[in-house]
Design a protein around this motif. Structure first.
Motif, PDB file in Angstrom:
ATOM      1  N   ARG A 181      10.498  -2.238  72.501  1.00  0.00           N
ATOM      2  CA  ARG A 181       9.641  -3.300  71.411  1.00  0.00           C
ATOM      3  C   ARG A 181      10.932  -3.847  70.577  1.00  0.00           C
ATOM      4  O   ARG A 181      10.444  -4.816  70.137  1.00  0.00           O
ATOM      5  N   HIS A 182      12.025  -3.456  70.365  1.00  0.00           N
ATOM      6  CA  HIS A 182      12.780  -3.975  69.281  1.00  0.00           C
ATOM      7  C   HIS A 182      13.859  -4.690  70.097  1.00  0.00           C
ATOM      8  O   HIS A 182      14.297  -5.927  69.675  1.00  0.00           O
ATOM      9  N   CYS A 183      14.456  -4.375  71.124  1.00  0.00           N
ATOM     10  CA  CYS A 183      15.633  -5.264  71.413  1.00  0.00           C
ATOM     11  C   CYS A 183      15.134  -5.616  73.187  1.00  0.00           C
ATOM     12  O   CYS A 183      16.009  -6.501  73.883  1.00  0.00           O
ATOM     13  N   GLY A 184      14.165  -5.107  73.741  1.00  0.00           N
ATOM     14  CA  GLY A 184      13.694  -5.912  75.195  1.00  0.00           C
ATOM     15  C   GLY A 184      14.503  -5.184  76.229  1.00  0.00           C
ATOM     16  O   GLY A 184      14.255  -5.721  77.437  1.00  0.00           O
ATOM     17  N   ARG A 185      15.388  -4.052  75.990  1.00  0.00           N
ATOM     18  CA  ARG A 185      15.835  -3.467  77.158  1.00  0.00           C
ATOM     19  C   ARG A 185      14.814  -2.778  78.230  1.00  0.00           C
ATOM     20  O   ARG A 185      13.742  -2.434  77.700  1.00  0.00           O
ATOM     21  N   ARG A 186      14.939  -3.015  79.403  1.00  0.00           N
ATOM     22  CA  ARG A 186      13.975  -2.577  80.555  1.00  0.00           C
ATOM     23  C   ARG A 186      14.301  -1.095  80.981  1.00  0.00           C
ATOM     24  O   ARG A 186      15.301  -0.844  80.821  1.00  0.00           O
ATOM     25  N   TYR A 187      13.102  -0.286  80.896  1.00  0.00           N
ATOM     26  CA  TYR A 187      13.210   1.037  81.305  1.00  0.00           C
ATOM     27  C   TYR A 187      12.701   1.272  82.709  1.00  0.00           C
ATOM     28  O   TYR A 187      11.737   0.634  83.033  1.00  0.00           O
ATOM     29  N   SER A 188      13.209   2.016  83.345  1.00  0.00           N
ATOM     30  CA  SER A 188      12.752   2.503  84.700  1.00  0.00           C
ATOM     31  C   SER A 188      11.272   2.786  84.703  1.00  0.00           C
ATOM     32  O   SER A 188      10.919   3.741  83.996  1.00  0.00           O
ATOM     33  N   PRO A 189      10.711   2.569  85.697  1.00  0.00           N
ATOM     34  CA  PRO A 189       9.184   2.909  85.762  1.00  0.00           C
ATOM     35  C   PRO A 189       9.152   4.676  86.166  1.00  0.00           C
ATOM     36  O   PRO A 189       8.242   5.132  85.881  1.00  0.00           O
ATOM     37  N   ARG A 190      10.267   5.229  86.470  1.00  0.00           N
ATOM     38  CA  ARG A 190      10.153   6.513  86.738  1.00  0.00           C
ATOM     39  C   ARG A 190       9.841   7.210  85.441  1.00  0.00           C
ATOM     40  O   ARG A 190       9.202   8.357  85.719  1.00  0.00           O
ATOM     41  N   TYR A 191      10.024   6.882  84.254  1.00  0.00           N
ATOM     42  CA  TYR A 191       9.564   7.589  83.054  1.00  0.00           C
ATOM     43  C   TYR A 191       8.010   7.522  83.254  1.00  0.00           C
ATOM     44  O   TYR A 191       7.350   8.493  82.819  1.00  0.00           O
ATOM     45  N   MET A 192       7.255   6.400  83.412  1.00  0.00           N
ATOM     46  CA  MET A 192       5.720   6.323  83.502  1.00  0.00           C
ATOM     47  C   MET A 192       5.399   7.324  84.843  1.00  0.00           C
ATOM     48  O   MET A 192       4.760   8.303  84.509  1.00  0.00           O
ATOM     49  N   PHE A 193       6.155   7.229  85.858  1.00  0.00           N
ATOM     50  CA  PHE A 193       5.828   8.044  86.931  1.00  0.00           C
ATOM     51  C   PHE A 193       5.901   9.343  86.734  1.00  0.00           C
ATOM     52  O   PHE A 193       5.044  10.281  87.118  1.00  0.00           O
ATOM     53  N   VAL A 194       6.997  10.094  85.942  1.00  0.00           N
ATOM     54  CA  VAL A 194       7.029  11.596  85.640  1.00  0.00           C
ATOM     55  C   VAL A 194       5.710  11.958  84.707  1.00  0.00           C
ATOM     56  O   VAL A 194       5.300  12.950  85.185  1.00  0.00           O
TER      57      VAL A 194
END
Ligand SMILES: [Zn+2]
Length: 265
Positions: free
Chosen positions: A51-64
């Motif tokens: 929300r702050h810097c816009g870095r993309r995170y892997s969808p794996r976090y959501m998958f887990v």
């Protein structure tokens, strides 16, 4: 629980504390608030970005998170609302952690393996309290008319010994056949822990065969797609973990189905 498993998967191999500090963005260091930590939903709402810097995170976090939630639901569905469901879910959570840590780092963390073995022993004690000697492994040997041995042993301990022993034997043979390490000690320990849960019989054999078949399929697909070569190392832990989850939930159905392919049952 899924959020926590993500933390464990990231921090355990780095030997960082699982409790503190609270989760931060890996890019800008901004501490994550309640809005960012709602499992699955916050990932979708923020489109996988900080929300702050816009870095993309892997969808794996959501998958887990999603997979962990489904596994909890599965435990409830298969075992009902009881202690068995809780214990089964704890073991499955450890297998999820092992799946991803071995994939990332080629390590199977001892802590997770120890918890799985512990679950196996507790389930075994519960079975023995309910059914007594019937729940144990029986060795019945008649040496002569006068000498007759009957030995009752806990299923979990025999399962752990047989499971680990089988894998040591396979590692020994495979190393001599392929002239390079084929299995790590982590795989052997995990096999022992799953042996404690599944016992020394057909359930363990099914667990092993499923992992081998999965490994072979994944290996062939990887080579066809070109993401790995013939001499690349494919960790066995994720296959063992996936097969273990399947066996904890569907062992009763899978064992006769798989065994009938290999043996006459
Ligand atoms: Zn950030």
């Amino acid at each position: 629980m899924g959020s926590f498993l993500n933390v464990v998967i990231f921090r355990l191999p780095r030997r960082e504390s699982l409790i503190s500090p609270p989760s931060r963005c890996l890019s800008c260091g901004q501490r994550l608030g309640v809005v960012d930590l709602v499992p699955v939903l916050s990932y979708i709402a923020l489109l996988g970005r900080c929300r702050h810097c816009g870095r993309r995170y892997s969808p794996r976090y959501m998958f887990v998170e999603l997979a962990t939630g489904l596994c909890a639901l599965g435990a409830w569905h298969v075992f009902g609302p009881n202690l068995r469901a809780v214990l089964g879910f704890v073991a499955v959570s450890c297998l999820i952690v092992i799946f991803f840590i071995d994939l990332d780092h080629f390590i199977i963390p001892d802590e997770a393996v120890a918890i799985i073995a512990g679950v196996g022993v507790v389930l075994d004690v519960m079975r023995m309290l309910e059914r007594g000697g019937q729940a144990m492994v029986v060795f019945d040997e008649r040496l002569s008319a006068a000498v007759h041995y009957t030995v009752l042993l806990p299923r979990s301990l025999v399962g752990a010994a047989v499971g680990a022993g089988l894998f040591v034997a396979i590692a020994f043979v495979a190393e001599r056949l392929f002239r390079r390490p084929a299995m790590g000690w982590g795989d052997v320990k995990l096999a022992g822990a799953m042996g404690a849960i599944l016992g020394p019989g057909f359930q363990f054999l099914t667990f092993f065969l499923l992992a081998v078949v999965t490994g072979a399929v994944v290996g062939v697909v990887c080579m066809l797609v070109g993401s790995c070569g013939r001499r690349d190392y494919l960790p066995f832990g994720p296959m063992l973990a996936a097969s273990g989850v399947a066996m904890i939930y569907f062992g009763d159905v899978l064992t006769p189905a798989v065994m009938s392919r290999f043996l006459v049952m």
